[in-house]
Motif scaffolding. Structure first.
Motif: not given
Length: 103
Positions: A26-34, A37-44, A68-76
């Motif tokens: 749960r803590n790892a999921t929360t850290a990833l969610r945060d 969110l900071a990267a603007g990918l919460e809806k993706d 497109a989301t996979a590409e953005r995550l890869a670039e980040l």
């Protein structure tokens, strides 16, 4: 007696709340969610959630994402790795060995 049926742990009475793995997951999921969110990918990542499998192992479910989301995550990730390596070079530290995750 500790061996009789009333003292045994069975699947019918097991709860993820009895497990440290649940809280770690749960803590790892929360850290990833945060971070998302900071990267603007919460809806993706609509399927992001913490889960436990039948063996009591914690899993972070990322779910399906668009190309497109996979590409953005890869670039980040590439940018984060490059920034981390730059910081190491500036500090004179040795970069860690690259691991494939298939130890």
């Amino acid at each position: 007696m500790g061996n009789d049926a009333t003292h045994r742990h069975d699947a019918a009475t097991w709860s993820p709340l009895d497990s440290d793995d649940w809280y770690t997951t749960r803590n790892a999921t929360t850290a990833l969610r945060d971070a998302l969110l900071a990267a603007g990918l919460e809806k993706d990542f609509p399927y992001l959630r913490a889960e436990m499998n039948a063996f009591g192992q914690g899993l972070v479910e990322l779910g399906r994402v668009s190309p497109a989301t996979a590409e953005r995550l890869a670039e980040l990730l590439r940018l984060a790795l490059a920034a981390g390596l730059r910081r190491l070079e500036e500090s004179g530290a040795e970069p860690p060995e690259h691991r494939s995750g298939r130890d």
